[in-house]
Design a protein around this motif. Structure first.
Motif, mmCIF file in Angstrom:
data_model
loop_
_atom_site.group_PDB
_atom_site.id
_atom_site.type_symbol
_atom_site.label_atom_id
_atom_site.label_comp_id
_atom_site.label_asym_id
_atom_site.label_seq_id
_atom_site.Cartn_x
_atom_site.Cartn_y
_atom_site.Cartn_z
ATOM 1 N N ASP A 10 6.897 -4.437 2.571
ATOM 2 C CA ASP A 10 6.166 -3.472 3.389
ATOM 3 C C ASP A 10 4.717 -3.466 2.897
ATOM 4 O O ASP A 10 4.297 -4.405 2.212
ATOM 5 C CB ASP A 10 6.818 -2.077 3.351
ATOM 6 N N ASN A 11 3.966 -2.435 3.217
ATOM 7 C CA ASN A 11 2.552 -2.414 2.827
ATOM 8 C C ASN A 11 2.335 -2.187 1.336
ATOM 9 O O ASN A 11 1.221 -2.377 0.831
ATOM 10 C CB ASN A 11 1.807 -1.314 3.595
ATOM 11 N N ALA A 71 4.024 -5.406 -6.765
ATOM 12 C CA ALA A 71 3.265 -4.378 -6.050
ATOM 13 C C ALA A 71 2.163 -5.022 -5.219
ATOM 14 O O ALA A 71 1.534 -5.986 -5.644
ATOM 15 C CB ALA A 71 2.665 -3.386 -7.044
ATOM 16 N N LYS A 72 1.916 -4.460 -4.028
ATOM 17 C CA LYS A 72 0.855 -4.976 -3.161
ATOM 18 C C LYS A 72 -0.394 -4.105 -3.193
ATOM 19 O O LYS A 72 -1.377 -4.392 -2.508
ATOM 20 C CB LYS A 72 1.371 -5.113 -1.726
ATOM 21 N N SER A 73 -0.364 -3.052 -3.999
ATOM 22 C CA SER A 73 -1.549 -2.208 -4.195
ATOM 23 C C SER A 73 -1.557 -1.693 -5.622
ATOM 24 O O SER A 73 -0.510 -1.634 -6.284
ATOM 25 C CB SER A 73 -1.546 -1.031 -3.215
ATOM 26 N N SER A 74 -2.729 -1.311 -6.100
ATOM 27 C CA SER A 74 -2.841 -0.805 -7.477
ATOM 28 C C SER A 74 -2.100 0.521 -7.633
ATOM 29 O O SER A 74 -1.529 0.808 -8.687
ATOM 30 C CB SER A 74 -4.314 -0.653 -7.879
ATOM 31 N N LYS A 75 -2.093 1.334 -6.567
ATOM 32 C CA LYS A 75 -1.370 2.608 -6.626
ATOM 33 C C LYS A 75 0.127 2.351 -6.791
ATOM 34 O O LYS A 75 0.799 2.983 -7.617
ATOM 35 C CB LYS A 75 -1.610 3.431 -5.358
ATOM 36 N N VAL A 202 6.016 4.937 -2.791
ATOM 37 C CA VAL A 202 5.362 5.780 -1.782
ATOM 38 C C VAL A 202 6.373 6.636 -1.022
ATOM 39 O O VAL A 202 6.230 7.856 -0.941
ATOM 40 C CB VAL A 202 4.534 4.926 -0.806
ATOM 41 N N THR A 203 7.409 6.010 -0.479
ATOM 42 C CA THR A 203 8.385 6.762 0.324
ATOM 43 C C THR A 203 9.374 7.554 -0.528
ATOM 44 O O THR A 203 10.050 8.451 -0.025
ATOM 45 C CB THR A 203 9.189 5.816 1.228
#
Length: 235
Positions: A10-11, A71-75, A202-203
């Protein structure tokens, strides 16, 4: 990128199957590694310019295959790394042992220390300088011709942990010529990260991924892994 097996994307995260003998990240060999492969996949698939961010959250040793999440983002990377530290990740492995442990099911607790010069890990005492606690539990699922299909759940994530702790009870991992050259059979190291579960960064959904080891490769082809998978799936 046709060789990249994606289990979920996902994103925020991408979950993939790491083949055996591919590094998790770049090492001294400079061979193609999973981190680079995923960056190239994202860059090409989504036409992203410049450097692509992919966060390495955990590692599998080069000879070990199985499930990995990136991971696809630093967050997402920060939250997954925090979850890793806090015990949110549950990692289960399948391995084939030479021989059969005295106990069918047990918890192994040792202290281990890594020698950075030869990249070997040794069992030591708790008082040894640099000693780190290593704990796992295992269960024998099936025994065939003196080999034991075994499920292992890690409580700690030490380098070469399963190989070292299983060798310490005289049942080394099949194919482990590093730690048991006199007893282990030559061949692919029979160590497979078959199950990975964690909370989505995130979710907050609980994510569970399971992948069988290659059924046509020795020694996995000696065992009824499909039925054993039914046994070891969580309730």
């Amino acid at each position: 990128m046709e060789d990249l097996v994606i289990l979920y994307e996902d994103n925020h995260i991408i979950v993939v199957l790491k083949p055996q003998n591919i590094p998790s990240q770049e090492d001294a060999s400079k061979d193609k590694d999973m981190l680079t492969i995923i960056k190239e996949y994202i860059k090409e698939t989504y036409n992203k310019p410049g450097n692509v961010y992919v966060g390495l959250v955990h590692r599998l040793d080069r000879p070990t295959g199985g499930v990995m999440v990136f991971a696809k983002s630093s967050k997402a990377a920060s939250r997954l790394s925090e979850g890793m530290k806090n015990g949110d990740f549950e990692k289960k492995y399948l391995t084939v042992l030479m021989g059969e442990p005295k106990e069918k099911k047990a918890v192994l607790t040792n202290y281990v220390k890594k020698n950075p010069i030869n990249n070997m890990v040794y069992v030591c005492t708790a008082l040894t300088d640099g000693a780190r606690l290593a704990r796992l539990d295992y269960e024998i699922l099936q025994t065939v011709d003196g080999l034991s299909l075994t499920e292992v759940r890690l409580h700690t994530g030490r380098s070469h942990q399963i190989r070292v702790q299983m060798n310490a009870i005289n049942t080394p991992v099949y194919g482990d010529m590093r730690y048991a050259p006199d007893k282990a059979k030559k061949g692919h190291l029979a160590l497979w990260a078959y199950s990975l579960s964690f909370t989505h960064p995130v979710t907050k959904e609980r994510m569970v991924f399971k992948v069988q080891p290659p059924k046509d490769v020795a020694p996995w082809n000696l065992f009824d892994t499909e039925n054993n998978f039914k046994i070891i799936k969580p309730e």
